[in-house]
Write a protein that holds these residues in place. Structure first.
Motif: not given
Length: 290
Positions: A20, A24, A27, A87, A196, A221, A223
């Motif tokens: 993940v 991120l 993003s 986050g 996240l 964002y 999930p």
């Protein structure tokens, strides 16, 4: 020590976070992805914890601690050139896996306890709620930044007996209401990663859901395994769908020049008024002659 992941721990980090971190880092608007590297827990520390609390850690959680003694990963978004923490993914270490609702030597005589405040009614077709008294053993997995607590729960505990590994993961909100999350730690860990670590994401699994502000972050964002029903269809009518690419792009806009309507000079307005009045009087004279 909190820092950006170096190349040496990248493979380890990808395995631990199910990849993940790469999601991120690519993003829009994400400024920092920080990970706290932890040593594996000592086996004797786990055994000592089990003996102290008279319960056996579930196998998946025990294996997790043998790989890393807790977990902490945070990420920020950039607003007005300033990183803003957003986050947060946390699993307490073995030493911080503390019991909730247990008696304390510092408790004042006749002082109310969590057991006095709990709602003892169970809902139909839903799992039996944990109890703050001796019927359950409850340990804090994640403090949720003060928005509640994610807990490892042992049900049907009996004083003086070792409790088996039959556990569940529950969310305790700030009003002390319980909400079932998962049957196993592994399932909860996947939820944590795929959501996240967005603020208050656990409230998506409650009957009242997340706040409108959190819905905005969910829309920006989403999930990885988002269930649109959790956001509720009604929410779409008042939640703005924000585009992160537009929100976080440069704010240096070309100034728009506003044109003001031309104002006539005072003299010209008077002359125009006099001409209009003279025309009106002449028309009135012609009509009287007729």
């Amino acid at each position: 020590m909190e820092e950006k992941p170096s190349a040496s721990i990248k493979p380890y980090l990808d395995k631990l976070t199910l990849g993940v971190t790469r999601v991120l880092e690519t993003s829009p608007g994400v400024a920092e992805v920080s990970f706290v590297e932890k040593e594996p827990a000592e086996r004797h520390a786990i055994i000592s914890w089990e003996q102290k609390n008279s319960c056996i850690l579930p196998e998946d959680l025990k294996n997790f601690y043998l790989m890393t003694d807790g977990f902490q990963m945070t990420w920020s978004v950039k607003t007005d050139d300033t990183p803003m923490p957003l986050g947060s993914m946390v699993i307490n270490s073995v030493s911080k896996l503390c019991r909730l609702g247990g008696s304390s030597m510092y408790t004042l005589p006749n002082a109310p306890t969590l057991a006095d405040l709990e709602d003892d009614t169970d809902e139909e077709d839903k799992p039996e709620k944990p109890h703050f008294d001796s019927r359950s053993l409850i340990f804090e997995l994640d403090p949720c930044n003060g928005n509640g607590k994610v807990c490892l729960v042992y049900k049907h505990a009996k004083p003086g007996k070792i409790v088996s590994t039959d556990t569940e993961i529950w969310f305790l909100d700030r009003a002390l209401y319980w909400h079932f999350l998962t049957k196993t730690f592994t399932a909860y860990y996947r939820l944590l990663i795929t959501h996240l670590g967005l603020p208050q994401w656990q409230y998506a699994f409650t009957s009242y859901g997340v706040s409108p502000q959190v819905k905005q972050w969910f829309n920006m964002y989403k999930p990885i395994t988002i269930n649109t029903a959790l956001l509720s269809e009604e929410a779409d009518s008042f939640v703005n769908k924000l585009d992160p690419n537009k929100v976080f792009k440069s704010k240096n806009k070309t100034p728009v020049i506003k044109k003001k309507p031309l104002s006539q000079p005072a003299g010209s307005q008077k002359s125009h008024t006099s001409v209009t009045s003279s025309k009106t009087s002449s028309l009135a004279g012609n009509s009287s002659r007729k």
